[in-house]
Design a protein around this motif. Structure first.
Motif, PDB file in Angstrom:
ATOM      1  N   CYS A   1     -12.474  67.315  23.479  1.00  0.00           N
ATOM      2  CA  CYS A   1     -13.856  67.659  23.128  1.00  0.00           C
ATOM      3  C   CYS A   1     -14.765  66.516  23.578  1.00  0.00           C
ATOM      4  CB  CYS A   1     -13.952  67.861  21.619  1.00  0.00           C
ATOM      5  SG  CYS A   1     -15.475  68.636  21.076  1.00  0.00           S
ATOM      6  N   ILE A   2     -15.795  66.861  24.345  1.00  0.00           N
ATOM      7  CA  ILE A   2     -16.698  65.850  24.917  1.00  0.00           C
ATOM      8  C   ILE A   2     -18.098  66.023  24.343  1.00  0.00           C
ATOM      9  CG2 ILE A   2     -17.718  64.939  27.029  1.00  0.00           C
ATOM     10  CD1 ILE A   2     -14.713  64.454  26.809  1.00  0.00           C
ATOM     11  N   HIS A   3     -18.608  64.948  23.757  1.00  0.00           N
ATOM     12  CA  HIS A   3     -19.959  64.959  23.199  1.00  0.00           C
ATOM     13  C   HIS A   3     -20.971  64.509  24.247  1.00  0.00           C
ATOM     14  CE1 HIS A   3     -23.364  62.786  21.237  1.00  0.00           C
ATOM     15  NE2 HIS A   3     -23.423  63.909  20.565  1.00  0.00           N
ATOM     16  N   TYR A   4     -22.124  65.157  24.254  1.00  0.00           N
ATOM     17  CA  TYR A   4     -23.194  64.753  25.163  1.00  0.00           C
ATOM     18  C   TYR A   4     -24.546  65.002  24.502  1.00  0.00           C
ATOM     19  CZ  TYR A   4     -23.716  69.759  26.240  1.00  0.00           C
ATOM     20  OH  TYR A   4     -23.922  71.128  26.150  1.00  0.00           O
ATOM     21  N   GLU A   5     -25.578  64.408  25.076  1.00  0.00           N
ATOM     22  CA  GLU A   5     -26.913  64.491  24.480  1.00  0.00           C
ATOM     23  C   GLU A   5     -27.981  64.506  25.559  1.00  0.00           C
ATOM     24  OE1 GLU A   5     -29.694  61.909  21.336  1.00  0.00           O
ATOM     25  OE2 GLU A   5     -27.756  61.120  22.026  1.00  0.00           O
ATOM     26  N   ARG A   6     -28.878  65.486  25.489  1.00  0.00           N
ATOM     27  CA  ARG A   6     -30.051  65.490  26.352  1.00  0.00           C
ATOM     28  C   ARG A   6     -31.063  64.490  25.801  1.00  0.00           C
ATOM     29  NH1 ARG A   6     -32.028  69.808  29.648  1.00  0.00           N
ATOM     30  NH2 ARG A   6     -30.308  71.079  30.445  1.00  0.00           N
ATOM     31  N   MET A   7     -31.563  63.646  26.688  1.00  0.00           N
ATOM     32  CA  MET A   7     -32.488  62.608  26.264  1.00  0.00           C
ATOM     33  C   MET A   7     -33.950  63.008  26.467  1.00  0.00           C
ATOM     34  SD  MET A   7     -30.540  60.302  25.054  1.00  0.00           S
ATOM     35  CE  MET A   7     -31.456  58.769  24.996  1.00  0.00           C
ATOM     36  N   ALA A   8     -34.175  64.241  26.888  1.00  0.00           N
ATOM     37  CA  ALA A   8     -35.536  64.760  27.050  1.00  0.00           C
ATOM     38  C   ALA A   8     -35.474  66.273  27.040  1.00  0.00           C
ATOM     39  CB  ALA A   8     -36.158  64.267  28.359  1.00  0.00           C
ATOM     40  N   ALA A   9     -36.578  66.874  26.662  1.00  0.00           N
ATOM     41  CA  ALA A   9     -36.684  68.327  26.708  1.00  0.00           C
ATOM     42  C   ALA A   9     -37.131  68.748  28.104  1.00  0.00           C
ATOM     43  CB  ALA A   9     -37.679  68.804  25.650  1.00  0.00           C
ATOM     44  N   GLY A  10     -37.160  70.053  28.329  1.00  0.00           N
ATOM     45  CA  GLY A  10     -37.669  70.564  29.592  1.00  0.00           C
ATOM     46  C   GLY A  10     -36.578  70.966  30.553  1.00  0.00           C
ATOM     47  N   ASP A  11     -37.015  71.434  31.718  1.00  0.00           N
ATOM     48  CA  ASP A  11     -36.073  71.941  32.716  1.00  0.00           C
ATOM     49  C   ASP A  11     -36.143  71.133  34.018  1.00  0.00           C
ATOM     50  OD1 ASP A  11     -38.562  72.718  33.526  1.00  0.00           O
ATOM     51  OD2 ASP A  11     -38.086  74.845  33.761  1.00  0.00           O
ATOM     52  N   GLY A  12     -36.461  69.846  33.907  1.00  0.00           N
ATOM     53  CA  GLY A  12     -36.478  68.987  35.084  1.00  0.00           C
ATOM     54  C   GLY A  12     -35.085  68.784  35.640  1.00  0.00           C
ATOM     55  N   PRO A  13     -34.970  68.196  36.810  1.00  0.00           N
ATOM     56  CA  PRO A  13     -33.655  67.955  37.410  1.00  0.00           C
ATOM     57  C   PRO A  13     -32.770  67.123  36.485  1.00  0.00           C
ATOM     58  CG  PRO A  13     -35.403  67.548  39.002  1.00  0.00           C
ATOM     59  CD  PRO A  13     -36.075  67.725  37.680  1.00  0.00           C
ATOM     60  N   PRO A  14     -31.526  67.535  36.266  1.00  0.00           N
ATOM     61  CA  PRO A  14     -30.647  66.804  35.343  1.00  0.00           C
ATOM     62  C   PRO A  14     -30.063  65.539  35.978  1.00  0.00           C
ATOM     63  CG  PRO A  14     -29.487  68.675  36.277  1.00  0.00           C
ATOM     64  CD  PRO A  14     -30.904  68.762  36.782  1.00  0.00           C
ATOM     65  N   VAL A  15     -29.926  64.523  35.143  1.00  0.00           N
ATOM     66  CA  VAL A  15     -29.331  63.256  35.560  1.00  0.00           C
ATOM     67  C   VAL A  15     -28.232  62.916  34.549  1.00  0.00           C
ATOM     68  CG1 VAL A  15     -29.729  60.826  36.087  1.00  0.00           C
ATOM     69  CG2 VAL A  15     -31.563  62.498  36.450  1.00  0.00           C
ATOM     70  N   ILE A  16     -26.998  62.950  34.984  1.00  0.00           N
ATOM     71  CA  ILE A  16     -25.877  62.695  34.084  1.00  0.00           C
ATOM     72  C   ILE A  16     -25.559  61.206  34.072  1.00  0.00           C
ATOM     73  CG2 ILE A  16     -23.398  63.073  33.759  1.00  0.00           C
ATOM     74  CD1 ILE A  16     -23.841  65.954  34.621  1.00  0.00           C
ATOM     75  N   LEU A  17     -25.462  60.644  32.852  1.00  0.00           N
ATOM     76  CA  LEU A  17     -25.273  59.216  32.644  1.00  0.00           C
ATOM     77  C   LEU A  17     -23.867  58.950  32.108  1.00  0.00           C
ATOM     78  CD1 LEU A  17     -28.655  58.535  30.765  1.00  0.00           C
ATOM     79  CD2 LEU A  17     -28.255  58.596  33.248  1.00  0.00           C
ATOM     80  N   LEU A  18     -23.123  58.070  32.790  1.00  0.00           N
ATOM     81  CA  LEU A  18     -21.738  57.761  32.440  1.00  0.00           C
ATOM     82  C   LEU A  18     -21.596  56.257  32.218  1.00  0.00           C
ATOM     83  CD1 LEU A  18     -20.076  60.028  35.154  1.00  0.00           C
ATOM     84  CD2 LEU A  18     -20.363  60.558  32.718  1.00  0.00           C
ATOM     85  N   ALA A  19     -21.179  55.872  31.021  1.00  0.00           N
ATOM     86  CA  ALA A  19     -21.150  54.468  30.623  1.00  0.00           C
ATOM     87  C   ALA A  19     -19.867  53.766  31.066  1.00  0.00           C
ATOM     88  CB  ALA A  19     -21.335  54.352  29.113  1.00  0.00           C
ATOM     89  N   GLY A  20     -19.779  52.478  30.728  1.00  0.00           N
ATOM     90  CA  GLY A  20     -18.658  51.645  31.141  1.00  0.00           C
ATOM     91  C   GLY A  20     -17.441  51.771  30.247  1.00  0.00           C
ATOM     92  N   ALA A  21     -16.407  51.018  30.551  1.00  0.00           N
ATOM     93  CA  ALA A  21     -15.118  51.130  29.871  1.00  0.00           C
ATOM     94  C   ALA A  21     -15.236  50.864  28.372  1.00  0.00           C
ATOM     95  CB  ALA A  21     -14.120  50.154  30.490  1.00  0.00           C
ATOM     96  N   GLY A  22     -14.781  51.836  27.596  1.00  0.00           N
ATOM     97  CA  GLY A  22     -14.767  51.697  26.155  1.00  0.00           C
ATOM     98  C   GLY A  22     -16.120  51.774  25.495  1.00  0.00           C
ATOM     99  N   ARG A  23     -17.158  52.051  26.262  1.00  0.00           N
ATOM    100  CA  ARG A  23     -18.519  52.018  25.736  1.00  0.00           C
ATOM    101  C   ARG A  23     -19.069  53.423  25.535  1.00  0.00           C
ATOM    102  NH1 ARG A  23     -20.312  48.085  23.188  1.00  0.00           N
ATOM    103  NH2 ARG A  23     -22.435  48.601  23.816  1.00  0.00           N
ATOM    104  N   PRO A  24     -19.714  53.671  24.402  1.00  0.00           N
ATOM    105  CA  PRO A  24     -20.318  54.980  24.171  1.00  0.00           C
ATOM    106  C   PRO A  24     -21.611  55.153  24.961  1.00  0.00           C
ATOM    107  CG  PRO A  24     -20.792  53.539  22.328  1.00  0.00           C
ATOM    108  CD  PRO A  24     -19.877  52.771  23.252  1.00  0.00           C
ATOM    109  N   SER A  25     -22.121  56.368  24.913  1.00  0.00           N
ATOM    110  CA  SER A  25     -23.309  56.708  25.692  1.00  0.00           C
ATOM    111  C   SER A  25     -24.559  55.986  25.223  1.00  0.00           C
ATOM    112  CB  SER A  25     -23.546  58.220  25.624  1.00  0.00           C
ATOM    113  OG  SER A  25     -23.750  58.638  24.275  1.00  0.00           O
ATOM    114  N   THR A  26     -24.523  55.374  24.039  1.00  0.00           N
ATOM    115  CA  THR A  26     -25.698  54.667  23.526  1.00  0.00           C
ATOM    116  C   THR A  26     -26.103  53.494  24.408  1.00  0.00           C
ATOM    117  OG1 THR A  26     -24.201  53.453  22.049  1.00  0.00           O
ATOM    118  CG2 THR A  26     -25.367  55.353  21.126  1.00  0.00           C
TER     119      THR A  26
END
Length: 294
Positions: free
Chosen positions: A10-35
């Protein structure tokens, strides 16, 4: 909270803005959460009209974790160097499939990708396997293959023996890591402790960093395959990075046709506020230029 499923993971994710603009997927470093991709980083990207989607990689944050599995990093390193057969609990390709699951849940045919450290390796793996799903790449602290021949055994020992039973212990860990890997002028104990507490409360899992290192040790060499990519690529790397030496970022830039490598003379392997703001602004400009090319 939003979740996607990749098989049993199970993978958790979060949109950081509303709207239908082009999506940008953010992937963090080793052992680090998306925060790690906080609002200071995301603000210029959102202001440019894009929608950042930050993902908790497996074994981080609110995503699924294999807390009872501790890989033998020395054995996996030996395999990567051609003298063994040990395998990690999961690989970089599995983590790329997690991202595809999120894209499926969000009904995204393609997206821009921002990856930091191992997150950038996952983004490159996805681009190699599914080039049509990747609109652009922005890699912070970049590598494109296993670092088995550069990671000291002492670090592997520390990762396998690491014990952070509570929030205060994790704060102490992060303070030590910042001193070891960051720039002296960026060392702000209050800032580092605050970020560590945010990460801990979002989700730090026992052995998660070790399992991410296992995946990166077993990573395939992507350099030849990267030569077929035809997407805008930006690489941001620090001259003083002690974890991923500059030479690894340089070879990644050489492997991706047309990639731009920008070397920061004031950057180590850390993400203080001044750098997060600078990265966000530079990546926003990169995204706008990439979109204009379409």
């Amino acid at each position: 909270m939003a979740f996607a499923k990749n098989g049993s993971v199970c993978i958790h994710y979060e949109r950081m803005a509303a709207g239908d603009g082009p999506p940008v997927i953010l992937l963090a470093g080793a052992g680090r959460p998306s925060t790690d991709f906080d609002y200071a980083f995301c603000a210029p990207i959102v202001a440019a009209g894009f929608v950042p989607i930050r993902i908790d990689s497996r074994d981080t944050g609110r995503s699924g974790a294999l807390v009872d599995v501790m890989p033998d990093l020395h054995a996996i390193k030996a395999t990567a160097l051609g003298t063994g057969s040990a395998q990690p609990p999961y690989g970089i390709a599995d983590m790329a499939d997690d991202v595809l699951a999120v894209m499926g849940a969000e009904r995204l045919e393609a997206a821009h990708f921002v990856g930091r450290s191992i997150g950038g390796l996952v983004a490159q793996q996805l681009a190699v396997l599914h080039a049509d799903r990747v609109l652009s790449l922005a890699l912070v602290m970049a590598m494109s293959r296993s670092m088995a021949d550069a990671i000291p055994d002492a670090l592997l020992d520390r990762l396998m023996g690491e014990d952070t039973p509570d929030e205060d212990a994790y704060v102490a860990r992060q303070l030590g890591m910042a001193q070891a890997n960051g720039m002296a002028g960026d060392y702000d104990a209050e800032r580092i402790a605050e970020g560590a507490r945010i990460a801990w409360r979002h989700g730090i899992h026992r052995g998660g960093t070790a399992r991410h290192f296992a995946a990166s040790l077993a990573a395939p060499d992507l350099r030849t395959a990267l030569g077929a990519l035809r997407v805008p690529a930006l690489i941001l790397h620090g001259r003083h990075d002690k974890v991923i030496p500059l030479a690894w970022a340089e070879e990644t830039a050489e492997a991706i046709p047309g990639a731009a490598l920008e070397i920061d003379e004031t950057m180590g392997h850390d993400g203080p506020l001044r750098l997060r703001r600078a990265w966000g602004a530079r990546i926003a400009a990169h995204l706008m230029a990439a979109t204009a090319r379409v």
